[in-house]
Design a protein around this motif. Sequence first.
Motif, PDB file in Angstrom:
ATOM      1  N   LYS A 188       2.769   1.941  -3.028  1.00  0.00           N
ATOM      2  CA  LYS A 188       1.449   2.447  -3.702  1.00  0.00           C
ATOM      3  C   LYS A 188       1.084   3.831  -3.693  1.00  0.00           C
ATOM      4  O   LYS A 188       0.866   4.090  -5.128  1.00  0.00           O
ATOM      5  CB  LYS A 188      -0.075   1.410  -4.554  1.00  0.00           C
ATOM      6  CG  LYS A 188       0.915  -0.241  -4.187  1.00  0.00           C
ATOM      7  CD  LYS A 188       0.831  -0.527  -6.231  1.00  0.00           C
ATOM      8  CE  LYS A 188       0.720  -1.956  -6.431  1.00  0.00           C
ATOM      9  NZ  LYS A 188       1.722  -1.966  -7.285  1.00  0.00           N
ATOM     10  N   SER A 189       0.912   3.669  -2.813  1.00  0.00           N
ATOM     11  CA  SER A 189       0.531   5.444  -2.654  1.00  0.00           C
ATOM     12  C   SER A 189       1.695   5.991  -2.620  1.00  0.00           C
ATOM     13  O   SER A 189       1.212   7.416  -2.130  1.00  0.00           O
ATOM     14  CB  SER A 189      -0.352   5.394  -1.115  1.00  0.00           C
ATOM     15  OG  SER A 189       0.519   4.915  -0.132  1.00  0.00           O
ATOM     16  N   GLN A 190       2.710   6.259  -2.721  1.00  0.00           N
ATOM     17  CA  GLN A 190       3.582   7.088  -2.716  1.00  0.00           C
ATOM     18  C   GLN A 190       4.307   7.658  -1.140  1.00  0.00           C
ATOM     19  O   GLN A 190       4.475   8.081  -1.127  1.00  0.00           O
ATOM     20  CB  GLN A 190       3.956   7.760  -3.596  1.00  0.00           C
ATOM     21  CG  GLN A 190       3.805   7.254  -4.711  1.00  0.00           C
ATOM     22  CD  GLN A 190       4.276   8.655  -5.905  1.00  0.00           C
ATOM     23  OE1 GLN A 190       5.081   9.794  -5.457  1.00  0.00           O
ATOM     24  NE2 GLN A 190       3.476   8.531  -7.204  1.00  0.00           N
ATOM     25  N   ASN A 191       3.559   6.366  -0.600  1.00  0.00           N
ATOM     26  CA  ASN A 191       3.608   6.914   0.949  1.00  0.00           C
ATOM     27  C   ASN A 191       5.439   6.162   1.886  1.00  0.00           C
ATOM     28  O   ASN A 191       5.551   6.581   3.076  1.00  0.00           O
ATOM     29  CB  ASN A 191       2.917   6.092   1.996  1.00  0.00           C
ATOM     30  CG  ASN A 191       3.111   6.684   3.650  1.00  0.00           C
ATOM     31  OD1 ASN A 191       3.179   7.958   3.690  1.00  0.00           O
ATOM     32  ND2 ASN A 191       2.323   5.367   4.424  1.00  0.00           N
ATOM     33  N   ASN A 230       9.528   7.832   3.108  1.00  0.00           N
ATOM     34  CA  ASN A 230       8.797   9.914   3.343  1.00  0.00           C
ATOM     35  C   ASN A 230      10.575  10.011   2.795  1.00  0.00           C
ATOM     36  O   ASN A 230      11.400   9.828   2.852  1.00  0.00           O
ATOM     37  CB  ASN A 230       8.260   9.880   4.032  1.00  0.00           C
ATOM     38  CG  ASN A 230       9.196   8.789   5.785  1.00  0.00           C
ATOM     39  OD1 ASN A 230      10.663   8.984   6.301  1.00  0.00           O
ATOM     40  ND2 ASN A 230       8.617   8.894   6.879  1.00  0.00           N
ATOM     41  N   GLN A 276       0.740  -0.972   0.093  1.00  0.00           N
ATOM     42  CA  GLN A 276       0.473  -0.248   0.134  1.00  0.00           C
ATOM     43  C   GLN A 276       0.675   1.325  -0.037  1.00  0.00           C
ATOM     44  O   GLN A 276       0.360   2.226  -0.421  1.00  0.00           O
ATOM     45  CB  GLN A 276      -0.844  -0.064   1.144  1.00  0.00           C
ATOM     46  CG  GLN A 276      -2.103  -0.983   1.740  1.00  0.00           C
ATOM     47  CD  GLN A 276      -3.072  -0.637   0.616  1.00  0.00           C
ATOM     48  OE1 GLN A 276      -3.181   0.618  -0.166  1.00  0.00           O
ATOM     49  NE2 GLN A 276      -3.879  -1.784  -0.713  1.00  0.00           N
ATOM     50  N   ASP A 277       2.013   0.746   1.038  1.00  0.00           N
ATOM     51  CA  ASP A 277       2.574   2.258   1.060  1.00  0.00           C
ATOM     52  C   ASP A 277       3.988   2.814  -0.405  1.00  0.00           C
ATOM     53  O   ASP A 277       3.769   3.584  -0.355  1.00  0.00           O
ATOM     54  CB  ASP A 277       4.019   2.496   1.893  1.00  0.00           C
ATOM     55  CG  ASP A 277       3.381   2.177   3.647  1.00  0.00           C
ATOM     56  OD1 ASP A 277       1.816   2.716   3.280  1.00  0.00           O
ATOM     57  OD2 ASP A 277       3.747   1.790   4.605  1.00  0.00           O
TER      58      ASP A 277
END
Length: 271
Positions: free
Chosen positions: A260-263, A266, A257-258
């Motif tokens: 894919k969402s570019q989370n 950081n 998820q991270d």
Amino acid sequence: MSNSKVVSKITTHVLQEMKLKGEKISMLTAYDYSMASLLDKTGIDVILVGDSASNVMAGYKTTLPITLDQMIYHAASVMRAVNRALVVVDLPFGTFQGNSKEALNSAIRIMKESGANAVKLEGGKEILESVNRILSAGIPVMGHLGLTPQSIHKFGTYIVRATEQDEADKLVSDAHLLEEAGCFGIVLEKIPAALASQVTDELRIPTIGIGAGRKVDGQVLVLHDMLGITQKFSPRFLRRYHNLSEEIRGSVNAYIQDVKSQNFPNEREQY
Ligand code: KIV
């Protein structure tokens, strides 16, 4: 010279003393450096580099395909991590049944190339010559009776062994033969608790049970089973202490998820 490795090492003699004192022996499998390192720091008494690596590490249906070279690779990885526990390595199928000279050569390769402390062999009277020859070279040997997975094609099933009198009598007699030969301990796999208790009472050397009830001198489980990494294997004797497969799935899903969402990553996680 500083020595950060000063620890009290578990030896076969320590296991014998534990039996005499009534202190139970803890044993788990490990096949790699990282897991063995974690295990050794917990204070586990014995680490078994089991041929269950064939199932757990390589994905085979039985323990038969794993080779001596592969067992040595696993054992050497474990040995690089372990300071305290006694490390026992399975002689894989086909490396000790043929003749005792071949058995000795296999055991010597394991000891020389991995640095392990002892070997384990499945079987009783049929393999006694091999056991004697390995012992005569000063290599500690652990026996393994009851459900011996290398004989699965003979048994045809993984059900509990030695429920019939004939098989129970042979198991008791094999246990005495292995003790008299000089084995330092015996794994008793998937046999009635009363029979395991009888063998444990009759022997001076420790018995380690897996599916053999409480009245043995110690217990062994496959690490990946008790941590809940393996999922399909659920015999009655297996207590799962964790559901690690769920945790791994959860962590990997969160990572996906991270990404894919570019989370992830950081700003603090970049250069
Ligand atoms: O290979 C193995 O993991 C074993 C244990 C089940 C005793 O032999």
